[in-house]
Design a protein around this motif. Structure first.
Motif, PDB file in Angstrom:
ATOM      1  N   ASP A 294      27.263 -13.398   9.312  1.00  0.00           N
ATOM      2  CA  ASP A 294      26.374 -12.207  10.170  1.00  0.00           C
ATOM      3  C   ASP A 294      25.319 -12.596  10.652  1.00  0.00           C
ATOM      4  O   ASP A 294      24.478 -12.887   9.577  1.00  0.00           O
ATOM      5  N   HIS A 295      25.043 -12.680  11.989  1.00  0.00           N
ATOM      6  CA  HIS A 295      23.792 -13.567  12.622  1.00  0.00           C
ATOM      7  C   HIS A 295      22.682 -12.582  12.390  1.00  0.00           C
ATOM      8  O   HIS A 295      21.495 -13.120  12.067  1.00  0.00           O
TER       9      HIS A 295
ATOM     10  N   TYR B 143      12.983  -6.281  -3.133  1.00  0.00           N
ATOM     11  CA  TYR B 143      13.478  -7.465  -2.411  1.00  0.00           C
ATOM     12  C   TYR B 143      14.473  -8.124  -3.314  1.00  0.00           C
ATOM     13  O   TYR B 143      15.433  -8.863  -2.823  1.00  0.00           O
ATOM     14  N   ALA B 144      14.532  -8.171  -4.464  1.00  0.00           N
ATOM     15  CA  ALA B 144      15.693  -8.719  -5.274  1.00  0.00           C
ATOM     16  C   ALA B 144      17.060  -7.771  -5.068  1.00  0.00           C
ATOM     17  O   ALA B 144      18.170  -8.376  -4.752  1.00  0.00           O
ATOM     18  N   ASP B 145      16.836  -6.407  -4.996  1.00  0.00           N
ATOM     19  CA  ASP B 145      17.893  -5.767  -4.649  1.00  0.00           C
ATOM     20  C   ASP B 145      18.386  -5.941  -3.175  1.00  0.00           C
ATOM     21  O   ASP B 145      19.492  -5.943  -2.725  1.00  0.00           O
ATOM     22  N   TYR B 146      17.596  -6.071  -2.255  1.00  0.00           N
ATOM     23  CA  TYR B 146      17.730  -6.419  -0.772  1.00  0.00           C
ATOM     24  C   TYR B 146      18.603  -7.703  -0.710  1.00  0.00           C
ATOM     25  O   TYR B 146      19.497  -7.629   0.126  1.00  0.00           O
ATOM     26  N   LEU B 147      18.138  -8.790  -1.487  1.00  0.00           N
ATOM     27  CA  LEU B 147      18.871  -9.999  -1.401  1.00  0.00           C
ATOM     28  C   LEU B 147      20.234  -9.894  -1.835  1.00  0.00           C
ATOM     29  O   LEU B 147      21.204 -10.375  -1.303  1.00  0.00           O
ATOM     30  N   LYS B 148      20.385  -9.012  -3.025  1.00  0.00           N
ATOM     31  CA  LYS B 148      21.745  -8.775  -3.511  1.00  0.00           C
ATOM     32  C   LYS B 148      22.676  -8.015  -2.536  1.00  0.00           C
ATOM     33  O   LYS B 148      23.891  -8.232  -2.457  1.00  0.00           O
ATOM     34  N   GLU B 149      22.075  -6.922  -1.981  1.00  0.00           N
ATOM     35  CA  GLU B 149      23.007  -6.483  -0.938  1.00  0.00           C
ATOM     36  C   GLU B 149      23.275  -7.087   0.090  1.00  0.00           C
ATOM     37  O   GLU B 149      24.064  -6.974   0.990  1.00  0.00           O
ATOM     38  N   CYS B 150      22.240  -7.849   0.700  1.00  0.00           N
ATOM     39  CA  CYS B 150      22.637  -8.952   1.885  1.00  0.00           C
ATOM     40  C   CYS B 150      23.560  -9.901   1.588  1.00  0.00           C
ATOM     41  O   CYS B 150      24.152 -10.617   2.494  1.00  0.00           O
ATOM     42  N   TYR B 151      23.708 -10.411   0.283  1.00  0.00           N
ATOM     43  CA  TYR B 151      24.637 -11.490  -0.073  1.00  0.00           C
ATOM     44  C   TYR B 151      25.944 -11.763   0.528  1.00  0.00           C
ATOM     45  O   TYR B 151      26.202 -12.812   1.191  1.00  0.00           O
ATOM     46  N   PRO B 152      26.864 -10.509   0.770  1.00  0.00           N
ATOM     47  CA  PRO B 152      27.873 -10.783   1.274  1.00  0.00           C
ATOM     48  C   PRO B 152      28.071 -10.778   2.745  1.00  0.00           C
ATOM     49  O   PRO B 152      29.007 -11.550   3.126  1.00  0.00           O
ATOM     50  N   ARG B 153      27.063 -10.357   3.529  1.00  0.00           N
ATOM     51  CA  ARG B 153      26.872 -10.456   4.849  1.00  0.00           C
ATOM     52  C   ARG B 153      26.219 -11.808   5.399  1.00  0.00           C
ATOM     53  O   ARG B 153      26.151 -12.034   6.589  1.00  0.00           O
TER      54      ARG B 153
ATOM     55  N   GLY C 282      21.977 -14.631  -2.835  1.00  0.00           N
ATOM     56  CA  GLY C 282      21.550 -14.308  -1.643  1.00  0.00           C
ATOM     57  C   GLY C 282      20.450 -15.369  -0.926  1.00  0.00           C
ATOM     58  O   GLY C 282      20.860 -15.779   0.048  1.00  0.00           O
ATOM     59  N   LEU C 283      19.417 -15.680  -1.682  1.00  0.00           N
ATOM     60  CA  LEU C 283      18.489 -16.716  -1.171  1.00  0.00           C
ATOM     61  C   LEU C 283      19.054 -18.135  -1.188  1.00  0.00           C
ATOM     62  O   LEU C 283      18.830 -18.720  -0.312  1.00  0.00           O
ATOM     63  N   THR C 284      19.951 -18.541  -2.242  1.00  0.00           N
ATOM     64  CA  THR C 284      20.786 -19.635  -2.147  1.00  0.00           C
ATOM     65  C   THR C 284      21.582 -19.720  -0.752  1.00  0.00           C
ATOM     66  O   THR C 284      21.630 -20.916  -0.207  1.00  0.00           O
ATOM     67  N   ARG C 285      22.402 -18.696  -0.638  1.00  0.00           N
ATOM     68  CA  ARG C 285      23.088 -18.776   0.680  1.00  0.00           C
ATOM     69  C   ARG C 285      22.498 -18.691   1.889  1.00  0.00           C
ATOM     70  O   ARG C 285      22.782 -19.525   2.800  1.00  0.00           O
ATOM     71  N   PHE C 286      21.358 -18.133   1.968  1.00  0.00           N
ATOM     72  CA  PHE C 286      20.442 -18.252   3.089  1.00  0.00           C
ATOM     73  C   PHE C 286      19.757 -19.619   3.335  1.00  0.00           C
ATOM     74  O   PHE C 286      19.973 -20.272   4.430  1.00  0.00           O
TER      75      PHE C 286
END
Length: 362
Positions: free
Chosen positions: A315-316, A301-311, A351-355
Motif C-alpha cells: 500500500d503506497h 506509535y507502537a500501536d500505529y505500527l502494529k496497525e499499519c503492518y498488514p498494509r 511494521g518498522l522492519t517491513r517499512f
C-alpha cells in the motif's frame, strides 16, 4: 528554482532530527537513495552527489553543528551542488558565504501617521486577515500598533503571534500584555535588556493568556517530532480538533497540507522550533506531565505500527504516511529502548522492519 538545477531541488527540515546520523538518513530519504548494503552512509552520499547539479536546503540546523564538517565536505567534493543552510547560530565561515536576515525595522512613535509604509505594520495587518481591521482608527490606535512592532522588535514570528490575537484583544490590550511580560522578565533577570532581539517576552505574554488546561495540552504536544496528525494529538495530548484549530489561529501551530500521488492530508500540524524550545523550558518543571506525554507517545506509535503492518507490504499510501511519521516513530522507539518497554517494542518491530526493508533502509 527547479528549472535551474538539472537534478532537482531538495528541502530537508532538520529541527526534529536529533543527530547527524538522522540527518544523513533523512537526506538519503528525500533523495530516494537506497540504503540496503550501505556500510558507510556518509561516504555513499558524498559519492552519489559528487556529480549532481542540484540544490539542497538544510533548514534550522543550529542544533546540529556537528553536521558542519559533512556539509563543508559535500560542498567541496560536489562542485555543481549548491547547499543552502538556515540557522539561528553562525556556522563556521569555512562553510561558505552567509546572509544575515535581520528583523523588520519597526516604526518610531513619531511615525504613527505613516505607519502603513513600514513592512512590520504591513505584516501585522495582513496577518490580522481582515481588510476592515483598521477602519475608524485614530491616532492612539496607530500608536498602539507602532508600540507592538517595537515590543516584538520587528521579528516576523512575533508580529504574527501578536496579530493572531486581534480577534479577542485590541491593539492597546496586546501592547499592555507585551509590556507587562517584558517588565516581569527583566525584573526576574530572565532576559538581558541589552541582548539580542528575543521572542521570549512575546511567547510569555501569550502563554499567560492561555488557560492552565490549554497550557498543559500545548506542552504535551511538544513530545511530537516533525509534526503530527489530529488523531495522534487527540490520543497523546488530549487535544481536540477544535483546540488544534484554535492554536493554529493563534499561530502556535501551523497547519500543513501534504500531497502524495493525488491524495491530500489536511489534518497535519507543525509547531515552530522556537515555540518548541520555549515550551520545553516550561515543561522541565512539570516532570510528571512530560513523562505521561512520552509514555502516551510511545504507546500510540507502537500501536500505529502494529496497525499499519498488514498494509505496509503493497500500500503506497501507508508507506507515505509512515514516512511522514518517521521522526515520531524513531523517538517512540528510542524511548521504548531506553525504558525497556518490551511490549511496545514487540508491537512496533514487525511494521518498522517491513517499512525499512521495503525502502532499503537496512
Amino acid at each position: 528554482l527547479a528549472q535551474d538545477f538539472r537534478h532537482g531541488v531538495y528541502f530537508l527540515p532538520t529541527a526534529s532530527l536529533d543527530s547527524v546520523d538522522y540527518l544523513l538518513t533523512g537526506l538519503a530519504g528525500i533523495l530516494r537513495f537506497p540504503l540496503r548494503d550501505v556500510t558507510d552512509l556518509r561516504q555513499a552520499l558524498l559519492d552519489f552527489l559528487k556529480n549532481k547539479e542540484m540544490l539542497i536546503i538544510f533548514d534550522s540546523i543550529e542544533h546540529l553543528m556537528d553536521a558542519a564538517p559533512f556539509i563543508l565536505e559535500l560542498s567541496n567534493k560536489a562542485p555543481q551542488l549548491r547547499v543552502l543552510v538556515t540557522s539561528r547560530q553562525r556556522l563556521s565561515k569555512a562553510t561558505g558565504g552567509e546572509l544575515e536576515l535581520s528583523p523588520m525595522t519597526p516604526p518610531e512613535a513619531s511615525d504613527a501617521e505613516r505607519a502603513t509604509q513600514f513592512e512590520a505594520v504591513q505584516l501585522f495587518l495582513n496577518t490580522a486577515g481582515r481588510a476592515d481591521y483598521q477602519e475608524g482608527w485614530n491616532e492612539p490606535d496607530w500608536k498602539n500598533l507602532v508600540r507592538i512592532c517595537q515590543l516584538v522588535q520587528g521579528i516576523p514570528l512575533g508580529l504574527e503571534l501578536a496579530a493572531a490575537w486581534t480577534e479577542t484583544l485590541t491593539c492597546r490590550e496586546i501592547a499592555e500584555e507585551l509590556e507587562h511580560s517584558l517588565d516581569f522578565l527583566l525584573k526576574q533577570q530572565l532576559i538581558d535588556a541589552a541582548g539580542q532581539p528575543s521572542l521570549v517576552p512575546v511567547f510569555d505574554a501569550f502563554w499567560r493568556l492561555l488557560s492552565i488546561n490549554e497550557q498543559i495540552v500545548l506542552m504535551r504536544l511538544l513530545v511530537f517530532r516533525g509534526g503530527f496528525r489530529q488523531q495522534a494529538a487527540l490520543m497523546v495530548a488530549g487535544a481536540s480538533p477544535f483546540f488544534l484549530y484554535a492554536l493554529a489561529a493563534q499561530s502556535f501551530l501551523r497547519r500543513v497540507v501534504t500531497r502524495e500521488a493525488g491524495s491530500v492530508d489536511e489534518s497535519r500540524y507543525e509547531m515552530h522550533l522556537l515555540l518548541q524550545q520555549f515550551g520545553m523550558e516550561k515543561l522541565r518543571v512539570l516532570t510528571s506531565e512530560k513523562d505521561q506525554a512520552e509514555i502516551a507517545h510511545c504507546n500510540y506509535y507502537a500501536d500505529y505500527l502494529k496497525e499499519c503492518y498488514p498494509r505496509l507490504r503493497n500500500d503506497h499510501k501507508t508507506q507515505q504516511e509512515v514516512r511522514w511519521e518517521l521522526n515520531n516513530i524513531r523517538a517512540a522507539w528510542d524511548y521504548a529502548v531506553r525504558h525497556a518497554r518490551l511490549e511496545q517494542l514487540e508491537k512496533a518491530a514487525p511494521g518498522l522492519t517491513r517499512f525499512y526493508n521495503h525502502n532499503a533502509m537496512f
